[in-house]
Each structure stands twice: as C-alpha cells, then as structure tokens.
Design an enzyme around this catalytic site. Structure first.
Site, PDB file in Angstrom:
ATOM      1  N   HIS A 156      -7.753   1.805   1.505  1.00 29.61           N
ATOM      2  CA  HIS A 156      -7.732   1.154   3.113  1.00 29.61           C
ATOM      3  C   HIS A 156      -8.389   2.355   3.603  1.00 29.61           C
ATOM      4  O   HIS A 156      -7.965   2.957   4.660  1.00 29.61           O
ATOM      5  CB  HIS A 156      -6.359   1.249   3.645  1.00 29.61           C
ATOM      6  CG  HIS A 156      -6.021   0.525   4.592  1.00 29.61           C
ATOM      7  ND1 HIS A 156      -4.787  -0.423   4.784  1.00 29.61           N
ATOM      8  CD2 HIS A 156      -6.850   0.220   5.809  1.00 29.61           C
ATOM      9  CE1 HIS A 156      -5.314  -0.980   6.211  1.00 29.61           C
ATOM     10  NE2 HIS A 156      -6.435  -0.669   6.586  1.00 29.61           N
ATOM     11  N   GLU A 194       0.804  -1.246   0.052  1.00 29.61           N
ATOM     12  CA  GLU A 194       0.208  -0.030   0.050  1.00 29.61           C
ATOM     13  C   GLU A 194       0.899   1.215   0.145  1.00 29.61           C
ATOM     14  O   GLU A 194       1.705   1.293   0.840  1.00 29.61           O
ATOM     15  CB  GLU A 194      -0.906  -0.006   1.155  1.00 29.61           C
ATOM     16  CG  GLU A 194      -1.987  -1.360   1.317  1.00 29.61           C
ATOM     17  CD  GLU A 194      -2.789  -1.231   2.257  1.00 29.61           C
ATOM     18  OE1 GLU A 194      -2.795  -0.374   3.212  1.00 29.61           O
ATOM     19  OE2 GLU A 194      -3.767  -2.279   2.305  1.00 29.61           O
TER      20      GLU A 194
HETATM   21  C1  MLT Z   1      -7.206  -1.138  11.581  1.00 26.72           C
HETATM   22  O1  MLT Z   1      -6.376  -2.150  11.370  1.00 26.72           O
HETATM   23  O2  MLT Z   1      -7.649  -0.610  12.363  1.00 26.72           O
HETATM   24  C2  MLT Z   1      -7.784  -0.580  10.076  1.00 26.72           C
HETATM   25  O3  MLT Z   1      -7.181  -1.417   9.018  1.00 26.72           O
HETATM   26  C3  MLT Z   1      -7.358   0.734   9.709  1.00 26.72           C
HETATM   27  C4  MLT Z   1      -5.943   1.017  10.000  1.00 26.72           C
HETATM   28  O4  MLT Z   1      -5.112   0.441   9.565  1.00 26.72           O
HETATM   29  O5  MLT Z   1      -5.755   2.276  10.143  1.00 26.72           O
END
Ligand code: MLT
Length: 316
Positions: A282, A264
């Site tokens: 995401h 990413e």
């Molecule tokens: C999480 O793990 O809380 C979500 O995927 C969001 C993020 O990574 O910030």
C-alpha cells in the site's frame, strides 16, 4: 483556540502549517495509539483529528470525543471513517483527494511494467547470480487495451499515461456520462462486462463502498480476456482475492499487480507469494512529493473547517 490531534504520522510541512496558525493552541501528533488510548486522548477536548488509513474512526471513537468538530483524512479513501456516525454527530469529514493522484497513477504503471516484464523475479534471479534470459519473456504494452474501472482523478491520470505508451484506453464509470468519459481520455464502454471482455489489462480506481466490494469477483473475472493482467491500487476488497488467486492458478489471468489488500498487512499469503503477482505494501501514494502535498492540503482544509470557511473537499 483550537486543539488538533494527529493520530497517524503526516509530513512535517502539514504540522508546520497547523502550528503556524494563530488560532491553534495545540498540535499533538501521536501515531500508533490503540483505540482505547486514542479515545482517552480525544476525550481531553480536541477539536480536530487528522488521520491516515491506520486509524479507524469508529462510532465509539467519535462518541468518546465530544469536542470534535472535524476529522481530516490525509489522503483519499475514507473507508476507515464511519461517515454515518460522523454525520449524526455533526462532525465534518474532509479529505485531500488531489495530492496523491500522480503518485498513484505512476505506481499503477510501475506495477503494470513489473508484471508485464517480470522485473521483480528477474532482479531476484540476477541477485542470486543467475542469468535466465529465456525465463523472463514478457509482453509489450504498446497496442494493447487498458480498461479502467472508475474514471475519477486517478483513473483519468492513468489513462493519460497509458495513451502515451501507445495503449488503447477504455473506461467504465456508471457515475459519468459519455461526454465526460471522453473528455477524461477514455473510450466509454456501456457496461463492466464489455470492458472486461475487451481489455488486455484491467485497472480498478474506485473507492471501497457496499456497491464496489467484490466488484471483480469470480463471475467478473470469468468475463476477462484469457491472459489479461489485473491491477489494483484502489482499495482492498474491490477485487475478490480468492477469486483472483483461482484465476491465476488456472492461468486465466496472466498476472496481477496489487498494492492494496482485503486485510492489511496480509502476510505472505498464497496470493502475495504467487509467482505471477507483484505485490507492494500500500505504497502507491507514498512519494515524498505526494506526502508533503497531502499534509499541506489536509492542514489547510482542517483549519478551514474549524474556522467555518468554505471547504474544498467536504465528504460529510
Ligand atoms: C489514499 O487513500 O489516500 C491512499 O490509499 C493512501 C493511504 O491510504 O494513505
């Protein structure tokens, strides 16, 4: 008096809570530092580090921060933190696993509707001045079967919503017994192969671990019902992207809704730009409400860790 470093941007509600604490001397939020600059900053005697997913809390970073007592992950996934290294150094790791459940569950369904009814492509076509009714025939969700892999908080929240749409919901989770799965609103299935063979839509809700990396690989995708939809809002790497692309190209998978990627940002890859893929950057947990909650939760948990109080969400 505690000194707290916040290396990714978190909601003001959380910062305000930290700043209001009588035993906190300093709260410094400095997002976007490179690893060397962050290590240099932490070496100046910070006791707590709060991160989201951008900061990689590596063994080297922890070694550069001798005063560090706690790492707080403002979110759920802790795959960006070297948990073994933290444990070895006696650094507590806490997260905020409840705050984003509704946001992620809603986004999962948003992706499902978007794939099933071609919403992004239909919108793009309208914006280009076209009126292509025939090109966008979709499929209904009512009466279809959703298979949920990983029936934790988010999996169960997706199941609740899907039942409300008239879907039949199957669940596979090797860490839960049948009674717990049923209590979480899914019909338990004995193994992954059964779930894949019986589902019209498959959604993954597991963390990324050595066991779950590549869980939906070429072999697993080959077990899917022809024309199934694949959803991933959990972590990149759980679905094997090359295998998914091949299944889409061959028409075995009807479409995919993806919020997370092996790398990413992924850029405009063949998978991201595939006409039957709906991709988002995401953002499943990225709602106003969830981000305010997550910041408050992690602030409270980090303060509790510094004070030696009881912890709700200790990871190590
Ligand atoms: C999480 O793990 O809380 C979500 O995927 C969001 C993020 O990574 O910030």
């Amino acid at each position: 008096m505690w000194r707290i470093f916040v290396s990714d941007r978190i909601h003001e509600d959380g910062l305000a809570r930290l700043r209001a604490a009588e035993d906190v001397a300093e709260v410094r939020m400095e997002p976007g530092l490179d690893p060397a600059a962050l290590a240099q900053a932490l070496a100046q005697g910070y006791h707590a580090l709060i991160v989201r997913s951008r900061t990689k809390v590596t063994r080297d970073l922890l070694a550069a921060a001798p005063s560090l007592r706690v790492v707080g992950r403002a979110g759920v996934g802790v795959d960006n933190i070297d948990l073994d290294a933290a444990k070895a150094r006696g650094v507590i790791v806490v997260n905020a696993p409840e705050a984003t459940t509704d946001a992620v569950a809603e986004h999962t369904l948003a992706l499902l509707f978007a794939v099933a009814r071609h919403i992004p492509r239909a919108d793009a076509s309208m914006k280009a001045g076209r009126w292509e009714k025939k090109a966008f025939q979709g499929i209904e969700l009512a009466g279809k079967t959703l298979g949920i892999i990983g029936v934790g908080r988010i999996g169960a929240a997706v199941a609740r919503r899907a039942r409300g749409l008239g879907m039949r919901v199957l669940g596979y989770d090797p860490y839960l017994d049948q009674a717990t799965l049923a209590a979480r609103g899914v019909e338990p299935v004995a193994d992954l192969a059964t779930l894949l063979a019986r589902s019209d839509v498959v959604s993954v809700h597991v963390p990324l671990t050595p066991e779950t990396r590549g869980l939906l690989d070429a072999q697993a995708l080959a077990q899917l019902k022809p024309g199934a939809i694949v959803l991933s809002t959990a972590r990149g790497g759980v679905v094997d992207e090359a295998a998914l692309l091949a299944a889409l190209d061959e028409g075995r998978v009807l479409g995919a809704g993806l919020d997370v990627f092996e790398h990413e940002p992924p850029g405009a890859t063949r998978l991201v730009t595939h006409p039957r893929v709906v991709a988002t950057p995401h953002i499943a947990a990225q709602t106003r409400e969830a981000q305010a909650r997550v910041a408050r939760d992690i602030a409270d948990e980090v303060l509790a860790a510094l004070r030696g109080a009881r912890l709700r969400w200790r990871v190590v």
